[in-house]
Structures are given as structure tokens and as C-alpha cells.
Design a protein around this motif. Sequence first.
Motif, PDB file in Angstrom:
ATOM      1  N   VAL A  10      29.370 -38.422 -40.941  1.00 16.10           N
ATOM      2  CA  VAL A  10      30.526 -37.548 -41.201  1.00 16.10           C
ATOM      3  C   VAL A  10      31.809 -38.173 -40.672  1.00 16.10           C
ATOM      4  N   ILE A  11      31.790 -38.675 -39.465  1.00 17.08           N
ATOM      5  CA  ILE A  11      33.015 -39.238 -38.882  1.00 17.08           C
ATOM      6  C   ILE A  11      33.366 -40.570 -39.530  1.00 17.08           C
ATOM      7  N   PHE A  12      32.374 -41.368 -39.894  1.00 15.08           N
ATOM      8  CA  PHE A  12      32.648 -42.608 -40.620  1.00 15.08           C
ATOM      9  C   PHE A  12      33.405 -42.287 -41.907  1.00 15.08           C
ATOM     10  N   VAL A  13      32.897 -41.328 -42.647  1.00 19.69           N
ATOM     11  CA  VAL A  13      33.534 -40.936 -43.910  1.00 19.69           C
ATOM     12  C   VAL A  13      34.925 -40.348 -43.650  1.00 19.69           C
ATOM     13  N   ALA A  14      35.045 -39.528 -42.612  1.00 17.45           N
ATOM     14  CA  ALA A  14      36.339 -38.904 -42.295  1.00 17.45           C
ATOM     15  C   ALA A  14      37.393 -39.953 -41.958  1.00 17.45           C
ATOM     16  N   GLU A  15      36.962 -41.026 -41.352  1.00 16.25           N
ATOM     17  CA  GLU A  15      37.897 -42.059 -40.917  1.00 16.25           C
ATOM     18  C   GLU A  15      38.362 -42.953 -42.063  1.00 16.25           C
ATOM     19  N   LEU A  16      37.594 -43.004 -43.150  1.00 10.65           N
ATOM     20  CA  LEU A  16      37.968 -43.868 -44.271  1.00 10.65           C
ATOM     21  C   LEU A  16      39.314 -43.429 -44.853  1.00 10.65           C
ATOM     22  N   GLY A  17      40.230 -44.349 -44.926  1.00 11.15           N
ATOM     23  CA  GLY A  17      41.553 -44.059 -45.471  1.00 11.15           C
ATOM     24  C   GLY A  17      42.471 -43.333 -44.509  1.00 11.15           C
ATOM     25  N   ASP A  18      42.034 -43.148 -43.267  1.00 15.71           N
ATOM     26  CA  ASP A  18      42.835 -42.435 -42.277  1.00 15.71           C
ATOM     27  C   ASP A  18      43.908 -43.367 -41.691  1.00 15.71           C
ATOM     28  N   LYS A  19      44.917 -42.751 -41.127  1.00 19.69           N
ATOM     29  CA  LYS A  19      46.000 -43.501 -40.499  1.00 19.69           C
ATOM     30  C   LYS A  19      45.462 -44.434 -39.418  1.00 19.69           C
ATOM     31  N   SER A  20      44.412 -44.033 -38.726  1.00 18.83           N
ATOM     32  CA  SER A  20      43.850 -44.866 -37.661  1.00 18.83           C
ATOM     33  C   SER A  20      43.353 -46.204 -38.185  1.00 18.83           C
ATOM     34  N   GLN A  21      42.801 -46.212 -39.395  1.00 16.51           N
ATOM     35  CA  GLN A  21      42.376 -47.489 -39.975  1.00 16.51           C
ATOM     36  C   GLN A  21      43.567 -48.403 -40.223  1.00 16.51           C
TER      37      GLN A  21
END
Length: 192
Positions: A10-21
Motif C-alpha cells: 500500500v505505501i509503495f503504491v501510495a508513494e509512486l508519483g508523490d512529491k517525495s519521489q
Amino acid sequence: MYAFLLSTVVIFVAELGDKSQLMAMTFATRYKARDVILAITAATAIVHLASVGLGVAIGSSFADYQDTISIVAGIAFLIFAAWTLRGDELTEEEAQKARNSSGMALLAVGTAFFLAELGDKTMLATITLATKEGWFGTWLGSTLGMVAADALAIGVGILLGRQLPEKVIKIGAALAFLVFGLVLIAQGIGWL
């Protein structure tokens, strides 16, 4: 183990495309990838430990309302799906701060990630998961999921020298949130 695996995905998917990346890629242009990943790991572990603590407190306070919590968590995941489609963007000012950070890489990157994650969708998703799942597995899984997603962004950024296809990532992440949200709602209603 279930909490660990679920939280990681869930968190891997949530992080995809996020500002943090985007921050991770930017920091990796200035500092060694190893230092960036270590700093991200430390900051994420701290933020997600606090998130899990909040989630456990909420979950145990409302133990008699687990079906309601499932429905609310499912609705939250549907909101995360919409949030993912809307997207996060790294402003030029934020990118410049990441490039011009002074001091040790670990301190600069760690502080930036710690502050960026407060109130972010990955923090909120971790809180949501911890209301129903084991705290330790959720903490380790959410930390691993986020670090893996950011490491992927750093690796791809280094190898390709350009951003991931953002539209495809947003749609995929939003669909994953949609599925998780619908499953949680179905569990709360008693359909699963």
C-alpha cells in the motif's frame, strides 16, 4: 506478516508519483544515492512510527467499531485515489532548496523528508492501516514500501536521466487505492 506485506504494498503504491519521489531524485543529483536512501530511511522510520502509534491508539479506542473503522478507512483510501490522480508537484522553489541544501547530506535530506511526510498521504495511509493491523508489521512494511519506492525513483532517475511517465504511475496508484478502498468498505459492510 500480513500487516507487513499489506503495508509494504500500500505505501509503495501510495508513494509512486508523490512529491517525495521527486525530492529523492533531486537530492540524488547533489548527494550520493546511498546517503539519500539512508536519510530517507531514518526520516520515514520516525514519521511512520508516530503514524502507527496514532493508528493503534485510534484502533484500540474504537475496538467495538471495527466495521465502521473499515468503512471509514475504505473511504479514506478512495480519497487517496482521488488525491493521487490530482497529483503532487515539486515546485521550482522546493527543487532549488533540495539542490542548495547546506550541511551534511544525511541531515539535509533527513530533515527535508521528515517535514515533507508530516500530513502526507503516506502518513495518513499508515495511520489508517495501523487502526486494523499489527503495529510492528505496519511500521516495518510502511517504512520499507516508502524507501523502496523512493529508491526506485532514484535508480530510474540515475539510469534514465529523466522522470518516470507520471500519468501512467498516477493512474496505476489511484487504481490500487481504489481497489484497497473498495475491499475495506466491503469488509466493513460484511460482504467479505
